[in-house]
Scaffold this active site. Structure first.
Site, PDB file in Angstrom:
ATOM      1  N   GLY A   9     -43.280 -31.111  45.899  1.00 52.89           N
ATOM      2  CA  GLY A   9     -42.566 -32.170  46.599  1.00 52.89           C
ATOM      3  C   GLY A   9     -43.445 -32.789  47.666  1.00 52.89           C
ATOM      4  N   CYS A  10     -42.824 -33.395  48.630  1.00 51.22           N
ATOM      5  CA  CYS A  10     -43.530 -34.066  49.720  1.00 51.22           C
ATOM      6  C   CYS A  10     -44.342 -33.061  50.537  1.00 51.22           C
ATOM      7  CB  CYS A  10     -42.514 -34.775  50.614  1.00 51.22           C
ATOM      8  SG  CYS A  10     -43.252 -35.557  52.045  1.00 51.22           S
TER       9      CYS A  10
END
EC number: 1.8.4.11
Length: 175
Positions: A9-10
């Protein structure tokens, strides 16, 4: 010291969580796993570079075991989601691990197996060749601490930090 390269993810969320753990000496946000040299954040966000947002986690195994670093990784993101985490969609948000050697690859495979105990379903986390690492732009480094009021961080990173603080309390740095 040992270094793991992890994507899930981020990278702001991964960075924020790992910085809370005792024994973690450094966290560097960057890009890996793609085909474009020296990618920019904007280019990575298009998905066209093939790179994942990732972090290099440098830690002291005498303070925090490698298995804990990896269990934290699988606690803070959902490894069942292909090329996304929540509302963040694209190959740049894939769940991936980039081993430096055969020993790390085995640790990573074991961690993926353990992830099945945390999540109901099959992990789609990939183990990819380490390739070339590119540091993200300076403004991405330690983003959460530098931008405490940022909406995305409050909505996405804060719950992840809190979850890990609760689940791995014995490894959280003293305030």
């Amino acid at each position: 010291m040992q270094t793991f390269i992890l994507a899930g993810g981020c990278f702001w969320c991964l960075d924020a969580v790992y910085r809370t753990l005792d024994g973690v000496q450094d966290v560097i946000s960057g890009y890996i796993g793609g085909h474009t040299a020296h990618p920019s954040y904007d280019a990575v966000c298009t998905g066209a570079t093939g790179h994942a947002e990732a972090v290099k986690v440098v830690f002291d195994e005498e303070v925090i075991p490698a298995d804990v670093i990896l269990d934290v990784f699988f606690t803070l993101h959902d490894p069942r989601q292909l090329n996304r985490q929540g509302a963040d969609v694209g190959t740049q948000y894939r769940s991936a691990m980039f081993p430096a050697d055969a020993a790390q690859e085995q640790l990573f495979r074991d961690a993926i197996s353990r992830a099945g105990e945390l999540w109901d379903g099959t992990a789609v986390t990939t183990i990819e060749p380490v390739g070339t690492w590119y540091d993200a732009e300076d403004y991405h480094q330690d983003f959460f601490a530098k931008n405490p009021g940022q909406g995305y961080c409050n909505a996405v990173a804060v719950p992840k930090v809190n979850k890990v603080r609760k689940s791995f309390a014995q490894y959280v740095r003293a305030a």
